[in-house]
Write an enzyme that holds these catalytic residues in place. Sequence first.
Site, PDB file in Angstrom:
ATOM      1  N   SER B  54      62.178  28.357   1.280  1.00  0.00           N
ATOM      2  CA  SER B  54      60.993  28.968   0.675  1.00  0.00           C
ATOM      3  C   SER B  54      60.550  30.160   1.524  1.00  0.00           C
ATOM      4  O   SER B  54      61.036  30.361   2.639  1.00  0.00           O
ATOM      5  CB  SER B  54      59.865  27.943   0.570  1.00  0.00           C
ATOM      6  OG  SER B  54      60.193  26.946  -0.368  1.00  0.00           O
ATOM      7  N   GLY B  55      59.639  30.954   0.976  1.00  0.00           N
ATOM      8  CA  GLY B  55      59.153  32.130   1.683  1.00  0.00           C
ATOM      9  C   GLY B  55      59.701  33.427   1.123  1.00  0.00           C
ATOM     10  O   GLY B  55      59.352  34.507   1.601  1.00  0.00           O
ATOM     11  N   HIS B  56      60.584  33.306   0.099  1.00  0.00           N
ATOM     12  CA  HIS B  56      61.180  34.500  -0.510  1.00  0.00           C
ATOM     13  C   HIS B  56      60.698  34.701  -1.943  1.00  0.00           C
ATOM     14  O   HIS B  56      61.338  35.412  -2.719  1.00  0.00           O
ATOM     15  CB  HIS B  56      62.709  34.380  -0.515  1.00  0.00           C
ATOM     16  CG  HIS B  56      63.305  34.121   0.820  1.00  0.00           C
ATOM     17  ND1 HIS B  56      63.137  34.977   1.882  1.00  0.00           N
ATOM     18  CD2 HIS B  56      64.051  33.090   1.289  1.00  0.00           C
ATOM     19  CE1 HIS B  56      63.773  34.493   2.948  1.00  0.00           C
ATOM     20  NE2 HIS B  56      64.324  33.352   2.620  1.00  0.00           N
ATOM     21  N   HIS B 218      64.894  36.863   6.923  1.00  0.00           N
ATOM     22  CA  HIS B 218      64.094  35.949   7.737  1.00  0.00           C
ATOM     23  C   HIS B 218      63.616  36.650   8.996  1.00  0.00           C
ATOM     24  O   HIS B 218      63.184  36.010   9.955  1.00  0.00           O
ATOM     25  CB  HIS B 218      64.908  34.720   8.136  1.00  0.00           C
ATOM     26  CG  HIS B 218      65.654  34.111   7.009  1.00  0.00           C
ATOM     27  ND1 HIS B 218      66.949  34.468   6.701  1.00  0.00           N
ATOM     28  CD2 HIS B 218      65.273  33.210   6.085  1.00  0.00           C
ATOM     29  CE1 HIS B 218      67.339  33.767   5.631  1.00  0.00           C
ATOM     30  NE2 HIS B 218      66.344  33.011   5.240  1.00  0.00           N
TER      31      HIS B 218
END
Lengths: 330, 330
Positions: B54-56, B218
């Site tokens: 996650s985070g994208h 990242h």
Amino acid sequence: MKMLINVPETVVPDALRGMAAAHPELTVDVERRVIVRRDAPVAGKVGLVSGGGSGHEPLHGGFVGPGMLDAACPGEIFTSPVPDQMVRAAAAVDSGAGVLFIVKNYTGDVLNFNMAAELAEDEGIQVASVLVNDDVAVTDSLYTAGRRGTGATLFVEKIAGAAAEQGAPLERVEAIARRVNEASRSFGVALAACTTPAKGSPTFDLPAGELELGVGIHGEPGRERRAMMTSGEIADFAVQAVLEDLRPGGPVLVLVNGAGGTPLLELYGFNAEVHRALRERGVPVARTLVGNYVTSLDMAGATVTLCLVDDEMLRLYDAPVQTPGLRWGR
Amino acid sequence: MKMLINVPETVVPDALRGMAAAHPELTVDVERRVIVRRDAPVAGKVGLVSGGGSGHEPLHGGFVGPGMLDAACPGEIFTSPVPDQMVRAAAAVDSGAGVLFIVKNYTGDVLNFNMAAELAEDEGIQVASVLVNDDVAVTDSLYTAGRRGTGATLFVEKIAGAAAEQGAPLERVEAIARRVNEASRSFGVALAACTTPAKGSPTFDLPAGELELGVGIHGEPGRERRAMMTSGEIADFAVQAVLEDLRPGGPVLVLVNGAGGTPLLELYGFNAEVHRALRERGVPVARTLVGNYVTSLDMAGATVTLCLVDDEMLRLYDAPVQTPGLRWGR
């Protein structure tokens, strides 16, 4: 503060060149700063024109296209466009059925759109205007007399845009735009200030560990500063603030809008808390939109907008829209 | 660093609850962390499954829907999902026509999708996999052997998704996904690091006045650090880096992708410079997409992805898509 720009002076025209390159379905006049849907004027259709300071993208230029705006006039960053842009936009989209100006309630925008309406009428264009003033946080602010216009602008442009696309006459499009604004309220919070290219440093000072409750979309002061709150606490505060001003007797449209610098992952988590807060207060949700739609450059934070919808408004909200920033199909 | 969250430990499930609330057209299993289009499995259709840390966002969960993915498996922030999620997703979307795993080239993702493919085949599901490895910045990196997978993931998911939606069999969907990856290259830059909820401070140190050329999604190190450059200089560097690895003999798809923290206004300005850089190098542009699609939380910066398209790929790219993060109509 580093930015992905050439020089601060050309940020707006550079972005317009980039819009022109990405969106052949729009006519972008970079020099005169008017964005028009390519097939304008559409025969028999009321033309919808909006505009305001740049820095809130995709608002307004990203909402030009079938089912929403016919034209948008971007000003300099956080600065009203000038009447000349608005008159050009009106002339470009008027098919003879008249033009509706959608104006966020900031003093400069109101003055300039009023002047543009007079000038356009001198040119034989019938103009009506609707003012968007949905922000319950404060009355009177840095750039405003009365309530500020924020997230409800999206609902007004979408719903009135659908009515115009379906052939409604000017007085009808104006009436529904006004109804959507009156049925909408917003409340926003900032976790970190934005940085304008011209200034190059944060536009206001927000200490570590504090948030601004009721912030405006240019970083104008809100109601109060508090020690940092959780997503759930912020949702309760924002929803409560909106519902103290808007008493829904039926379903609402929900816009959970990012200020620009807050990751979509966080916005979705915040949306979960907004839905919980609404459920606990007995407010049913008809539709939800989560994302960065009315931004403040790279400000971190979010706005909650609720719009109390009836069947007609919901049908128009669901109607097809094809713009760079908002699109859904049949 | 302030975040719009409850506690770092629940950021991913909170976001999934928010996705479920916003998108009734998706089935979101918050506990098991699988997002599936509600009408899956679609009779006779190859199922497309992707996933990653996650985070994208909107990648990957925001690309689930008709014309793109059938399911997505979100891991923890910047952490591969586990094989169990992928097997559940495959089982949920397999109509008997088989499943394609779309895997970004990071060691954890590759290992886990490989294991999931074996487990799914044990359950009688036919699985093919395609690896996305478009980032020309570096070979081998913090989480990768070989080239990293970044922006091309969107083109692979969109184009292969359209082929599957139109009824292409598994080997054909796999072949076109592979072709899109091979025709795509990316290069990204960071102006400021991202902050993960768990760490609460920037994941890497980027001094004032410097940028990272070739950064990973990242925040992994790229090729080099330099003194801050203009938008035009960055566009030249990124386009040149991509074209040294990809020699277009025809038109390209362009993705100007924001890392999350860079305003859309700046991304459009950068797009103008990317188009100029391509024009100067004689590369014609077929389509352009500008926005935040493959993000890195609140990282500031952008990625340029080019995909050399043939007529079939372009037709599939233009086909209708209805997902939270990407949608266009007929």
